[in-house]
Design an enzyme around this catalytic site. Structure first.
Site, PDB file in Angstrom:
ATOM      1  N   GLU A 104       0.801  -1.227   0.000  1.00 46.71           N
ATOM      2  CA  GLU A 104       0.000   0.000   0.000  1.00 46.71           C
ATOM      3  C   GLU A 104       0.831   1.272   0.000  1.00 46.71           C
ATOM      4  OE1 GLU A 104      -0.286  -1.682   4.254  1.00 46.71           O
ATOM      5  OE2 GLU A 104      -0.005  -2.396   2.228  1.00 46.71           O
TER       6      GLU A 104
ATOM      7  N   ASP B 228      25.472  17.379 -29.418  1.00 42.31           N
ATOM      8  CA  ASP B 228      26.093  18.313 -30.345  1.00 42.31           C
ATOM      9  C   ASP B 228      27.526  18.560 -29.876  1.00 42.31           C
ATOM     10  OD1 ASP B 228      26.468  20.062 -32.392  1.00 42.31           O
ATOM     11  OD2 ASP B 228      25.262  21.685 -31.533  1.00 42.31           O
TER      12      ASP B 228
ATOM     13  N   ASP C 163      20.557  22.188 -28.157  1.00 42.99           N
ATOM     14  CA  ASP C 163      20.028  23.491 -27.730  1.00 42.99           C
ATOM     15  C   ASP C 163      19.585  24.379 -28.884  1.00 42.99           C
ATOM     16  OD1 ASP C 163      22.455  24.102 -28.855  1.00 42.99           O
ATOM     17  OD2 ASP C 163      23.221  25.256 -27.165  1.00 42.99           O
TER      18      ASP C 163
ATOM     19  N   ASP D  29      17.804  20.942 -33.428  1.00 42.06           N
ATOM     20  CA  ASP D  29      17.825  19.777 -32.532  1.00 42.06           C
ATOM     21  C   ASP D  29      16.426  19.341 -32.097  1.00 42.06           C
ATOM     22  OD1 ASP D  29      20.652  19.624 -32.444  1.00 42.06           O
ATOM     23  OD2 ASP D  29      20.700  21.273 -31.012  1.00 42.06           O
TER      24      ASP D  29
ATOM     25  N   ASN E 242       5.377 -14.065   3.766  1.00 36.15           N
ATOM     26  CA  ASN E 242       4.470 -14.031   4.921  1.00 36.15           C
ATOM     27  C   ASN E 242       3.150 -14.736   4.630  1.00 36.15           C
ATOM     28  OD1 ASN E 242       6.081 -12.825   6.762  1.00 36.15           O
ATOM     29  ND2 ASN E 242       5.192 -10.790   6.591  1.00 36.15           N
TER      30      ASN E 242
ATOM     31  N   ASN F 242       2.202  -5.197   9.268  1.00 39.35           N
ATOM     32  CA  ASN F 242       2.354  -4.617   7.937  1.00 39.35           C
ATOM     33  C   ASN F 242       2.663  -3.125   8.012  1.00 39.35           C
ATOM     34  OD1 ASN F 242       2.217  -5.226   5.095  1.00 39.35           O
ATOM     35  ND2 ASN F 242       0.418  -3.923   5.007  1.00 39.35           N
TER      36      ASN F 242
ATOM     37  N   ASP G 177       6.016  -1.229   6.709  1.00 35.07           N
ATOM     38  CA  ASP G 177       5.930  -0.137   5.732  1.00 35.07           C
ATOM     39  C   ASP G 177       6.668   1.099   6.229  1.00 35.07           C
ATOM     40  OD1 ASP G 177       4.550  -1.473   3.767  1.00 35.07           O
ATOM     41  OD2 ASP G 177       2.577  -0.940   4.542  1.00 35.07           O
TER      42      ASP G 177
END
Length: 880
Positions: free
Chosen positions: A314, A356, A622, A626, A690, A715, A719
């Site tokens: 989650e 370039d 640039d 390009d 688990n 859990n 987390d």
């Protein structure tokens, strides 16, 4: 929003009301009167009034929603809904004991607050990074003293009635009606997907320039420039007729907002989520069936839902967002601005960088080294005519123009002339001309400068010893040989030519660039950067191959590339690329490092070829030329000083045009991607192990191995222990190679590592059952307390086992936040059974000697996991 709109979207919008289209052929004077403006521009009072009336000149885009909307989106998370359903079932089955729903409520609150806070901060950080890159427009406005002046203003501050000036490289900043135009070609690829530019003209020029006024679509109107398109060549003056949402692009963007293109990274995260969901759909019904048989439907449902939550990552959206945001902020400190967060993954996966030459390999400080006649001797004529050309042109002045104009001593010569007309530069002709009138006799003088081959092809004579003599093909070859020697010394060469014309009133065009007299050459030096060779070596060390794709001369490019350590054994020019089909081009690209004299579309073809061969391609550019390649690349990279169209096409902006900065950004991208993969593999394998253990225990135990609330708390603690992963470091070995998303590896990893933890869950079950006598419903609280601690310890330690392919703690130590948070969670987990909270969760005090057995279990678990890791790496040649 994607880099271009689909044809269907554009076609649908074409039928909509387009304000600019209604003014397409109105004469200039009446149009300006209707818009309450003039060629002298608007004053501050007009501008403020119109901004208040029409709003900022911005189209709809993915702005961060209001905080309340973000909060509601967090609550819509399906995992949160599962928790709320579980709380409802708990309340229904145990109405006299609200502790369960209260604890679940705390879990929901913690998850929502953490997710909301991170998403809110990340979205704000992303907006601040985007704000670092701004486009501007050149406008005429009236100052407070009544005088008109040309100034640069942010595009967002344009209003209807502003007088805008366009030149090559500019983005069209709003919907414009052209007032005057000179050889104006605009690329409308962002709206139509068509790569070829279209010619635009003022109404008075329409019938002669672009073929009349009968058009089927607003996009075909020759007198209108649409917001978001870009000027390929030519110049123009125009008036703004629509801004923001009332522009054509604005109407498209409004319908497209929220329709994001799914990157390989997005698809990869989604594939992992669906893998776990499919697994959950198989496992949960099995657990539900077993427990329903043993203890009734409601209790079985509660337990099965808890198992489902235990299998679900989650925190995945939170961890992914946190990693990307932290990566973007870290990259900004290294002068790399990320416009699109998901581009970070492609940045780290990049294995070929096309760049370039100018400014990346070289200092980008061009100096005029020599001015020569056509025999290679010093010549003041070449310098004077070159200065006139650079001074009077109104288009985009490049670095060579600026180098010529640094000769301020030639200013008195300028006073003798006035500009009559101009033939702007484009990338097909590779030259530009100005037409001047001499103050004395009024004769017209066309002064042209450009690339050697393109210039010699339009010269029929040359000036030699103050005489005009015909130019033969043999003489052209001699001049090319002379300029080639200059190129081999690292000098870029332009030829200067002139042509005398009788005065006339017609407009000059490309056809007038014929029969010219060559005067001489200008030779420019742009030496390589001291850091270029080091940066290229560093990129190679980290698995990034560098290819140079430039419009410059081949000999100059080869010399610079050789000096910075690039292999120049194989080079090619645009003329070599042009006739090849895809298969032949792929073969050429595979063996070639240097591409010279390339057109914009040829650059894009090389990038496409590399992608077709399975490479993740970055393109650093640039310039106007390009833009097609930037759009075609997996990750477009530009610089803050680039042309508007280059910045708009890029995913990532460098605040410093330096390959060392780029290399640091690549490494940060790999760290970000690596940390995300860590979380996904840790969570998938740990949760799988688990649930596998729970399913086995459900078959053999006369009671549930863990209560639903215990599963949820376990859990949640796990987390929280992983929230520090975005701050972790990656091993040097991991950073040496580009990293691509591989969803197939996730499932394989889960099935290898998950059962490893299940083995020790089983030994813990046996220990609690046989040694400590927790072998019946009367002692299930002891069993559940013991497994809760063992499960939390092994789950949390797996963070350290999986984060590196080395031996944890000995060969690779996690970052301080990871060490601190995992240690804190382990301590909390071991203390919980001895607290009032533990009692509420149905836990009891554990015997002291259990912890000795626990230590043995944990050490054995770490040893077996390390052994499995070694076998896995040898078999599959990868870990993370």
């Amino acid at each position: 929003m994607s880099k271009s709109f689909s044809r269907s979207t554009v076609k649908a919008a074409a039928t909509a009301h387009v304000p600019a289209a209604q003014e397409a052929f109105r004469d200039n004077d009446s149009l300006l009167v209707m818009l309450e403006t003039s060629l002298h521009g608007l004053d501050e009072e007009n501008i403020t009034e119109r901004l208040d009336r029409d709003g900022a000149n911005e189209v709809s885009h993915e702005k961060p929603p209001h905080w309340s909307v973000q909060l509601l989106r967090t609550l819509k998370n399906p995992f949160i809904l599962v928790l709320l359903i579980l709380a409802g079932v708990e309340l229904f089955t145990s109405p006299d004991d609200p502790s369960g729903p209260i604890i679940i409520g705390m879990m929901v609150a913690i998850s929502v607050v953490l997710s909301f806070t991170q998403e809110y901060r990340s979205s704000r950080a992303a907006e601040k990074l985007k704000a670092m890159v701004r486009n501007t427009a050149t406008v005429t406005r009236r100052a407070s003293d009544g005088h008109s002046e040309r100034i640069e203003v942010p595009v967002g501050e344009l209003v209807v009635g502003d007088i805008v000036h366009l030149a090559a490289g500019d983005m069209v900043p709003a919907d414009l009606r052209l007032l005057t135009a000179k050889d104006l070609f605009i690329s409308q690829a962002i709206l139509t997907g068509e790569s070829l530019p279209v010619e635009k003209a003022a109404p008075a020029q329409v019938h002669t320039a672009v073929g009349g006024a009968q058009q089927d679509s607003p996009l075909d109107l020759p007198t209108i420039g649409y917001m978001g398109t870009n000027v390929v060549s030519g110049t123009a003056t125009a008036v703004v007729v629509a801004t923001g949402p009332r522009s054509y692009l604005g109407s498209l963007a409004h319908s497209m907002t929220g329709q994001q293109v799914q990157t390989s990274f997005d698809l990869g995260v989604r594939s992992v989520s669906w893998l776990l969901i499919r697994f959950m759909l198989v496992m949960v019904p099995v657990v539900l069936g077993i427990q329903w048989y043993k203890q009734g439907f409601l209790n079985a449902l509660t337990f099965a839902l808890s198992v489902a939550v235990g299998l679900t990552p989650e925190m995945l959206p939170l961890i992914v967002t946190a990693n990307l945001a932290k990566g973007a902020i870290a990259m900004s400190k290294r002068k790399v601005v990320v416009k699109r967060l998901n581009a970070i993954q492609n940045f780290g996966a990049m294995d070929v960088l096309c760049t370039d030459k100018t400014g990346t390999l070289t200092l980008d400080k061009i100096v005029l080294e020599r001015h020569l006649d056509l025999d290679g001797e010093d010549s003041e004529d070449a310098l004077e005519y070159g200065y006139l050309n650079s001074h009077f042109q109104t288009g985009l002045k490049n670095l060579m123009d600026k180098a010529v104009l640094s000769h301020r001593d030639l200013e008195p010569i300028v006073a003798r002339y006035r500009v009559v007309d101009e033939i702007p530069f484009d990338f097909q002709r590779r030259r530009m001309s100005v037409v001047l009138a001499h103050g004395g006799d009024g004769q017209h003088l066309l002064v042209c400068k450009g690339a050697v081959e393109e210039m010699l092809s339009i010269c029929s004579t040359e000036r030699r010893d103050d005489q005009i003599i015909p130019m033969t093909d043999a003489r052209r070859q001699e001049i090319k040989a002379m300029t080639h020697h200059l190129n081999e010394d690292g000098l870029r060469v332009l030829v200067v030519a002139i042509k005398q014309e009788e005065p006339h009133n017609r407009a000059y065009g490309v056809a007038d660039e014929a029969g010219l007299t060559a005067v001489g050459c200008l030779a420019f030096l742009d030496p390589p950067k001291d850091t270029a060779a080091t940066a290229i070596a560093a990129l190679h060390h980290h698995g990034v191959e560098v290819k140079v794709i430039t419009g410059d001369n081949e000999a100059v490019t080869r010399k610079i590339c050789r000096e910075v350590g690039l292999d120049v054994a194989h080079s090619a020019q645009g003329r070599d690329v042009e006739p090849l089909d895809d298969d032949a081009l792929d073969e050429l690209v595979r063996r070639t490092t240097v591409f010279a004299k390339m057109s914009p579309l040829q650059k894009a073809r090389v990038v496409t070829s590399l992608r077709r061969q399975g490479h993740t391609v970055g393109f650093l550019g640039d310039g106007i030329n390009d833009a097609p390649a930037l759009r075609e690349a997996d990750v477009g990279i530009s610089v803050d000083t680039a042309t508007d169209i280059a910045k708009e096409s890029a995913d990532i902006i460098l605040l410093e045009k330096n390959l060392m900065v780029l290399e640091e950004g690549v490494l940060e991208g790999r760290v970000t991607f690596g940390n995300i993969i860590k979380y996904i593999k840790m969570t998938a394998s740990s949760n799988f192990g688990n649930v596998l253990s729970m399913m086995v225990a459900s078959v053999f135990l006369p009671f549930v191995p863990l209560l639903p609330l215990q599963i949820l708390v376990l859990n949640l603690l796990y987390d929280i222990s992983q929230l520090s992963i975005p701050f972790d470091r990656m091993d040097e070995e991991y950073l040496r190679k580009p990293r691509k998303w591989d969803a197939s590896d996730i499932g394989r990893f889960m099935f290898w590592i998950g059962p490893t933890s299940s083995i020790f869950d089983m030994t813990t079950f046996a220990l609690l059952w046989y040694v400590f006598g927790a072998n019946g419903p009367a002692h299930q609280d002891l069993f559940q307390s013991g497994w809760f601690i063992e499960s939390l310890l092994t789950q949390t330690l797996v963070v350290h086992m999986i984060r590196t392919r080395k031996i944890p703690f000995l060969q690779s130590v996690a970052a301080a936040p990871v060490l601190g948070l995992t240690t804190a969670i382990i301590a909390i987990g071991m203390v919980i059974p001895f607290t009032a909270i533990g009692a509420k969760l149905g836990m009891v005090h554990l015997p002291d000697d259990y912890f000795g057995w626990l230590a043995v279990t944990v050490v054995a678990y770490c040893a077996l996991t390390q052994l499995v890791k070694v076998i896995y790496i040898r078999r599959f040649e990868r870990w993370l």
